[in-house]
Motif scaffolding. Structure first.
Motif, PDB file in Angstrom:
ATOM      1  N   ASP A 183       0.818  -1.217   0.000  1.00  0.00           N
ATOM      2  CA  ASP A 183       0.000   0.000   0.000  1.00  0.00           C
ATOM      3  C   ASP A 183       0.850   1.265   0.000  1.00  0.00           C
ATOM      4  N   LEU A 184       1.992   1.215   0.685  1.00  0.00           N
ATOM      5  CA  LEU A 184       2.779   2.425   0.894  1.00  0.00           C
ATOM      6  C   LEU A 184       3.864   2.633  -0.148  1.00  0.00           C
ATOM      7  N   ARG A 187       4.271   5.858  -2.067  1.00  0.00           N
ATOM      8  CA  ARG A 187       3.529   6.892  -1.334  1.00  0.00           C
ATOM      9  C   ARG A 187       4.212   7.170   0.015  1.00  0.00           C
ATOM     10  N   GLU A 188       5.535   7.002   0.018  1.00  0.00           N
ATOM     11  CA  GLU A 188       6.290   7.126   1.264  1.00  0.00           C
ATOM     12  C   GLU A 188       6.131   8.505   1.904  1.00  0.00           C
ATOM     13  N   GLU A 190       3.785  10.758   1.423  1.00  0.00           N
ATOM     14  CA  GLU A 190       2.406  10.979   1.852  1.00  0.00           C
ATOM     15  C   GLU A 190       2.150  10.304   3.195  1.00  0.00           C
ATOM     16  N   LEU A 218      -3.647   4.742   5.095  1.00  0.00           N
ATOM     17  CA  LEU A 218      -3.795   6.021   4.419  1.00  0.00           C
ATOM     18  C   LEU A 218      -5.249   6.479   4.393  1.00  0.00           C
ATOM     19  N   GLU A 241      11.900  10.923   3.735  1.00  0.00           N
ATOM     20  CA  GLU A 241      11.378  10.341   2.502  1.00  0.00           C
ATOM     21  C   GLU A 241      12.464   9.591   1.741  1.00  0.00           C
TER      22      GLU A 241
END
Length: 348
Positions: A183-184, A187-188, A190, A218, A241
């Motif tokens: 899922d991540l 999108r680290e 975010e 998220l 990040e």
């Protein structure tokens, strides 16, 4: 200025940084330059050694050497794939290996015990060191997490799964292999931005529990305002990040997936209190104290620690990330603990 080093322990390569003292020493008003000792800063999730970058120069200016490791699974350290590799004995031996590799501080005895500062998962590591190797520890300072309980007959991941049938719970979400890292991925930034905001005093973290079972993290986390914030810069988030884009989240998430392993291992000393002098710092809006340590956890400290020397709330508003949200107040509190530790050592 920090020195980046590595040590190999039983095939696991561990990264840590060392910073030597630059200031004066054993007494707050001392004019000599005898070093006070070594402080080991132990991070939690989703952090790595860099989370201490503001604190390190403050401690070295006060006369302390600082060691800040990347726990296994995080940052520049290796990430074993077996959850058993994250058991307390393994991680305690990592901390000792890092300290041994750094070597004795000039002006201090070769077997000089260290002061441990533990935050989040790092607090649990610090307390495990105190239980398993108390002779290596001069004192321990816990931040936000006052103890690691093993009460009850239900392992934590089993209990989390039951709770997650009613609402979203990050412990259960992270415990499922492959789910969160998929899922991540990509999108680290975010995720890191939103979870930092949610853990801060600007949001009530336990509101994520209002989301239904099956939500992703998220989906459960609030939107965060654009950086910079009063307590976090764009450049600091850039560093976070970049590191998580490089490593991904699989290694850090092993700490959640190993929670039952750690719970069973800690049963060995669940009826023993920590014998090392203990200091505890917390913030008024910490969600861990509110939701994860039972009712009125501060009244229970003597059940877990023999020698409670100081319990102090920082004065500035802060949530879980006290060392970032209220940096000056947290540094002041840490230094107050270290002054007491120095004076206590002189009076032995």
């Amino acid at each position: 200025m920090v020195d980046h080093r590595f040590v190999d322990r039983d095939g696991v390569r561990l990264h840590f940084v060392v910073a030597d003292p630059t200031g004066a020493t054993t007494e707050p008003t001392a004019t000599n330059t005898e070093p006070r000792g070594t402080v080991v800063l132990i991070h939690g999730f989703p952090h790595f050694w860099f989370t201490w970058h503001r604190m390190i120069p403050v401690l070295t200016a006060a006369g302390w050497r600082v060691i800040a490791p990347d726990l296994r699974g995080f940052g520049g350290s290796d990430a074993p794939g077996d959850v058993a590799a994250y058991a307390p004995r393994e991680v305690v031996d990592d901390v000792l290996a890092v300290c041994d590799e750094a070597g004795p501080l000039a002006g201090r005895p070769p077997d000089d015990p260290v002061v441990l500062v533990g935050f989040d998962f790092g607090a649990g590591v610090a307390y495990d060191v105190c239980h398993l190797e108390p002779g290596r520890v001069r004192a321990v300072i816990g931040m936000e997490n006052p103890f690691m309980g093993t009460a009850g007959s239900v392992p934590p991941l089993e209990g989390s799964a039951t709770m997650a049938e009613k609402h979203f719970l990050h412990l259960h979400y992270f415990a499922q292999p492959g789910v969160a890292e998929a899922d991540l991925a990509g999108r680290e930034r975010e995720f890191l931005t939103r979870v930092f905001w949610a853990l801060s005093a600007d949001y009530h973290y336990l509101d994520v529990w209002s989301h239904p079972p099956g939500s992703t993290y998220l989906e459960a986390l609030p939107e965060a305002p654009p950086l910079p914030w009063p307590w976090l810069s764009v450049e600091e988030m850039d560093t976070y990040e970049a590191e998580y884009v490089r490593t991904g989240f699989a290694g850090p998430l092993q700490w959640y997936r190993a929670m039952d392993v750690s719970w069973h291992a800690r049963k060995e000393f669940e009826r023993r209190t920590n014998p090392v002098p203990y200091y505890f710092l917390y913030s008024e809006h910490d969600p861990d104290l509110e939701g994860f340590h039972g009712r009125d956890p501060l009244s229970k400290l003597d059940r877990y620690h023999d020698d409670v020397r100081m319990v102090r709330a920082i004065s500035a508003p802060a949530g879980h990330l006290m060392h970032l949200e209220a940096t000056e107040d947290t540094h002041e509190a840490i230094l107050a603990c270290l002054v007491d530790i120095s004076q206590s050592s002189l009076n032995i």
